[in-house]
Design a protein around this motif. Structure first.
Motif, PDB file in Angstrom:
ATOM      1  N   ARG A 159       0.868  -1.174   0.000  1.00 19.30           N
ATOM      2  CA  ARG A 159       0.000   0.000   0.000  1.00 19.30           C
ATOM      3  C   ARG A 159       0.907   1.226   0.000  1.00 19.30           C
ATOM      4  N   ASP A 160       0.529   2.252  -0.751  1.00 17.98           N
ATOM      5  CA  ASP A 160       1.391   3.422  -0.919  1.00 17.98           C
ATOM      6  C   ASP A 160       0.636   4.727  -0.681  1.00 17.98           C
ATOM      7  N   PRO A 161       0.663   5.261   0.533  1.00 21.43           N
ATOM      8  CA  PRO A 161       0.098   6.592   0.762  1.00 21.43           C
ATOM      9  C   PRO A 161       0.833   7.647  -0.066  1.00 21.43           C
ATOM     10  N   PHE A 162       0.068   8.628  -0.585  1.00 23.79           N
ATOM     11  CA  PHE A 162       0.640   9.663  -1.446  1.00 23.79           C
ATOM     12  C   PHE A 162       0.058  11.035  -1.083  1.00 23.79           C
TER      13      PHE A 162
ATOM     14  N   GLU B 203      -4.034   7.508  -1.456  1.00 23.22           N
ATOM     15  CA  GLU B 203      -3.284   6.268  -1.683  1.00 23.22           C
ATOM     16  C   GLU B 203      -3.252   5.926  -3.160  1.00 23.22           C
ATOM     17  N   ASP B 204      -2.109   5.408  -3.604  1.00 27.28           N
ATOM     18  CA  ASP B 204      -1.941   4.898  -4.961  1.00 27.28           C
ATOM     19  C   ASP B 204      -2.353   3.429  -5.016  1.00 27.28           C
ATOM     20  N   PRO B 205      -3.176   3.028  -5.997  1.00 24.39           N
ATOM     21  CA  PRO B 205      -3.518   1.612  -6.119  1.00 24.39           C
ATOM     22  C   PRO B 205      -2.415   0.757  -6.743  1.00 24.39           C
ATOM     23  N   ALA B 206      -1.440   1.395  -7.412  1.00 22.06           N
ATOM     24  CA  ALA B 206      -0.293   0.672  -7.981  1.00 22.06           C
ATOM     25  C   ALA B 206       0.815   1.696  -8.190  1.00 22.06           C
TER      26      ALA B 206
END
Length: 301
Positions: A218-221, A228-231
């Motif tokens: 999981r990538d918070p942005f 969050e980024d889904p990919a």
């Protein structure tokens, strides 16, 4: 932005073949007439985590200059928008090698049509990152990030220590001990954005290792104005470099990242790294999102 400079905006979702999955990206294949303000306004109007702009195109040489904008600012590199742009180009000029000049350097992308893929004939794009690097994160970096995430040190996997990893952008890599901890992500948006601005990170790469060849991420942005980024292709490349630095790559050097499940946008990223090449290869597909009109921020296009 005048009518003369309003771009033709494509919308693709990357690291999936399902329009309802993956990470959406805006793609502008002819952005030569757009200045920085126009590109930022276009990205803000689209509202995706990033939009890629082709500012110089040499289709005969299959070489293109790319810039990337989030809704809030320019980003040095974006993996999912690179894959989306590569697939969009391959669908128009045919599959084969592409070379992208980006703010972080040259990014080679191989595109190939797979007759056995679903849907039939889907294009797969494989980008080769700039050289990666990874260093242990400081106690200060980790403690501030854990506080913003509402996590504790006991939530982390001691076998995969925190690092700051680079694969075109810098990402703090935090590995958690359980899938449940990753699934329950609920962070302080403003506090994490401030930590990331202070240290120059693009996302946090939060991962759980299910097996040597399978990670969940999981990538918070928040610094891009997106929860969050889904990919996240750049973070996937950074993770490959991180595992190399730890001596934790699978025997064949290849692994898969599943991302976006907790957002309802499942994504699949395939990563290849070796102990002899500082670069990392990240592969995925992309598909056009049909029936969506894009906005430049000054009205529909």
């Amino acid at each position: 932005m005048s009518l003369m400079t309003r771009p033709d905006i494509l919308r693709y979702t990357a690291f999936t073949t399902d329009p309802a999955g993956g990470n959406p990206a805006g793609v502008v294949l002819d952005a030569a007439a757009l200045d920085d303000a126009a590109m930022l306004a276009t990205a803000a109007g689209i509202g995706y985590s990033e939009t890629a702009f082709v500012t110089v195109a040499d289709r005969a040489a299959r070489r293109f200059r790319l810039r990337y904008f989030s809704p809030l600012a320019e980003v040095a590199f974006c993996g999912h928008a690179t894959v989306a742009t590569a697939v969009a180009l391959a669908e128009r000029i045919g599959p084969g090698p592409l070379l992208f000049d980006t703010p972080v350097g040259e990014i080679a992308v191989d595109t190939a049509q797979d007759a056995s893929a679903e849907p039939e004939g889907s294009v797969t794009a494989t980008l080769t990152s700039v050289p990666t690097r990874s260093r242990p994160a400081s106690d200060t970096e980790v403690s501030a990030s854990l506080a913003a995430l509402h996590w504790s040190p006991g939530d982390l996997d001691p076998a995969l220590p925190p690092h700051v990893a680079f694969g075109g952008n810098e990402h703090l890599v935090l590995a958690v001990a359980t899938r449940e901890r990753l699934a329950a992500l609920d962070y302080d948006f403003d506090a994490l954005a401030e930590v990331m601005r202070r240290h120059g990170w693009t996302t946090l790469q939060l991962v759980w290792r299910e097996a040597a060849e399978l990670f969940h991420a999981r990538d918070p942005f928040p610094i891009g104005g997106v929860v969050e980024d889904p990919a996240t292709g750049a973070a996937a490349a950074a993770l490959g470099g991180y595992l190399r630095a730890l001596g934790a790559l699978p025997p064949a050097g290849a692994f898969t990242i599943r991302q976006g499940q907790d957002l309802g946008r499942p994504s699949l990223l395939r990563v290849e790294a070796s102990t002899t090449d500082p670069r990392v290869r990240v592969s995925g597909q992309a598909v056009a999102i049909a029936g969506v009109r894009a906005s430049t921020g000054e009205g529909d296009v």
